[in-house]
Design an enzyme around this catalytic site. Structure first.
Site, short mmCIF file in Angstrom:
data_model
loop_
_atom_site.label_atom_id
_atom_site.label_comp_id
_atom_site.label_asym_id
_atom_site.label_seq_id
_atom_site.Cartn_x
_atom_site.Cartn_y
_atom_site.Cartn_z
N ASP A 219 0.91 -1.21 0.11
CA ASP A 219 0.07 0.18 0.08
C ASP A 219 0.78 1.24 -0.30
O ASP A 219 1.84 1.34 0.61
CB ASP A 219 -1.00 -0.02 1.29
CG ASP A 219 -2.00 0.97 1.08
OD1 ASP A 219 -2.33 1.40 0.04
OD2 ASP A 219 -2.69 1.18 2.26
N GLY A 220 0.38 2.37 -0.76
CA GLY A 220 1.07 3.61 -0.57
C GLY A 220 1.51 4.16 -1.89
O GLY A 220 2.08 5.35 -2.00
N GLY B 14 -0.36 5.46 -4.37
CA GLY B 14 -0.85 6.78 -4.70
C GLY B 14 -0.23 7.87 -3.80
O GLY B 14 0.30 9.19 -4.45
N TRP C 251 2.97 8.21 -2.76
CA TRP C 251 4.18 8.15 -2.98
C TRP C 251 4.47 9.33 -4.11
O TRP C 251 5.23 9.96 -4.32
CB TRP C 251 4.68 6.80 -3.16
CG TRP C 251 6.11 6.74 -3.57
CD1 TRP C 251 7.29 6.51 -2.73
CD2 TRP C 251 6.94 6.73 -4.63
NE1 TRP C 251 8.48 6.60 -3.25
CE2 TRP C 251 8.25 6.81 -4.52
CE3 TRP C 251 6.40 6.95 -6.11
CZ2 TRP C 251 9.14 6.78 -5.71
CZ3 TRP C 251 7.24 7.11 -7.19
CH2 TRP C 251 8.52 6.99 -7.03
N ASN D 52 -11.35 -2.50 -5.22
CA ASN D 52 -10.32 -1.42 -6.05
C ASN D 52 -11.00 -1.14 -7.18
O ASN D 52 -10.61 -0.21 -7.94
CB ASN D 52 -8.94 -2.03 -6.28
CG ASN D 52 -8.02 -2.15 -5.04
OD1 ASN D 52 -7.08 -2.67 -4.78
ND2 ASN D 52 -8.28 -0.95 -4.44
N TRP D 53 -12.07 -1.79 -7.69
CA TRP D 53 -12.96 -1.26 -8.98
C TRP D 53 -13.62 -0.07 -8.62
O TRP D 53 -14.09 0.35 -9.73
CB TRP D 53 -14.05 -2.43 -9.19
CG TRP D 53 -13.36 -3.97 -9.51
CD1 TRP D 53 -13.20 -4.99 -8.73
CD2 TRP D 53 -12.81 -4.33 -10.72
NE1 TRP D 53 -12.82 -5.92 -9.49
CE2 TRP D 53 -12.37 -5.60 -10.59
CE3 TRP D 53 -12.59 -3.67 -12.07
CZ2 TRP D 53 -11.87 -6.18 -11.60
CZ3 TRP D 53 -11.79 -4.29 -13.12
CH2 TRP D 53 -11.47 -5.55 -12.85
N ARG E 148 -12.16 2.52 -7.71
CA ARG E 148 -11.43 3.76 -8.13
C ARG E 148 -11.84 4.26 -9.72
O ARG E 148 -12.71 3.56 -10.10
CB ARG E 148 -9.86 3.24 -8.31
CG ARG E 148 -9.74 2.85 -6.69
CD ARG E 148 -8.29 2.42 -6.93
NE ARG E 148 -7.74 2.29 -5.18
CZ ARG E 148 -6.50 2.08 -4.79
NH1 ARG E 148 -5.74 2.59 -5.48
NH2 ARG E 148 -6.49 2.04 -3.46
N ARG F 12 1.94 -4.98 6.20
CA ARG F 12 1.42 -3.98 5.31
C ARG F 12 2.08 -2.49 5.47
O ARG F 12 2.55 -1.90 6.48
CB ARG F 12 -0.18 -3.51 5.91
CG ARG F 12 -0.90 -2.44 5.02
CD ARG F 12 -2.24 -2.09 5.42
NE ARG F 12 -2.99 -1.29 4.61
CZ ARG F 12 -4.13 -1.35 3.96
NH1 ARG F 12 -4.74 -2.32 4.61
NH2 ARG F 12 -4.72 -0.51 3.31
#
Ligand code: IPE
Ligand code: IPE
Ligand code: MG
Length: 253
Positions: free
Chosen positions: A30-31, A33, A35, A78-79, A81, A198
């Site tokens: 995760d992360g 976006g 970043w 995640n769909w 998004r 995570r």
């Protein structure tokens, strides 16, 4: 938060020498976006940087004593998004498989996919099937990619298959126990994860390996996924070796 202590991923960590390391590590990557956002770039830039990280983390596994690595690439949620982010991720998965397939085969990595394939594009499903087939004799590292994966969805699909077998007379409902359900899950060929990591500072599991992680150790770290290095990974694996897994029992009983 535990601070990683390892500084050199190539050195044999104490956990490997003592055999106390995790055999199966699962990672919620995760992360990406955030970043990208920190750099003023679009989210997909972060996803590309994140994908580049995967290779070295897979390659670090043997020296850390990790036999199974399972990574969360795309969740059933995640769909939600934007269409452009979802399309960008799907094309990234395709590009990744195309560019990495030969090396994965050569480097002894056995690749499996878990998750519901039905909603994925046919061309991507074909690439996933081919990569699984191409690497099926490899044993150095077992890499499992969770793609359109959700823990609840997996249990629901497993239950549906089990119910069909009962209806068809192939399974006696009275004999159903934990082991039976385990055999219907996408992960039926994998041991349970020992350690779930995570990245990005979120302390939640977001529907990842719900059934399988009943007794996993968790490590939530602040590092964003594109910054997750083999050194950080080695430090976490070493921390794990110092943990006391009691499984509901009493220490030294
Ligand atoms: C994880 O990074 C990758 C996927 C979920 C595909 P994110 O895209 O969730 O990054 P953040 O959480 O927005 O920073
Ligand atoms: C979990 O991350 C899914 C993946 C890493 C693929 P998310 O970013 O989708 O999770 P939430 O929305 O923060 O719970
Ligand atoms: Mg996220």
């Amino acid at each position: 938060m535990n601070k990683p202590t390892g500084s050199n991923a190539d050195a044999t960590p104490a956990s490997v020498a003592t055999g106390n390391g995790p055999r199966h590590v699962a990672i919620i990557m995760d992360g990406n976006g955030r970043w990208a956002q920190q750099r003023g770039r679009p989210r997909l830039f972060g996803h590309h940087a994140g994908a580049k990280r995967v290779r070295e983390i897979v390659e670090a596994c043997p020296s850390l004593g990790v036999e199974y690595l399972t990574i969360f690439a795309f969740s059933t949620e995640n769909w939600k998004r934007t269409q452009s982010e979802v399309a960008g991720l799907m094309s990234l998965f395709r590009r990744y498989i195309t560019s990495q397939a030969r090396d994965l085969k050569k480097n002894g990595v056995r690749v499996r996919f878990i998750g519901d394939r039905v909603r994925l594009e046919k061309s991507l499903i074909k690439m996933m099937d081919d990569l699984e087939e191409m690497t099926r004799d490899n044993t150095r590292v077992h890499l499992t990619v969770a793609l359109n994966y959700g823990g609840r969805d997996e249990v629901a699909r497993a239950t549906k298959r089990m119910a069909r077998d009962v209806a068809a007379g192939k399974l006696d409902a009275e004999t159903v126990d934990e082991q039976t359900l385990t055999r219907y899950l996408d992960t039926r060929l994998l041991p349970d994860p020992d350690l779930v990591i995570r990245t990005s500072g979120e302390a939640r599991i977001s529907n990842f390996l719900l059934w399988q992680s009943a007794y996993a150790e968790y490590e939530f770290i602040e590092t964003l996924w594109p910054d997750f290095s083999p050194e950080v990974f080695a430090g976490i694996v070493q921390n794990y070796a110092g943990r006391d897994r009691r499984y509901g029992g009493v220490k030294n009983a």
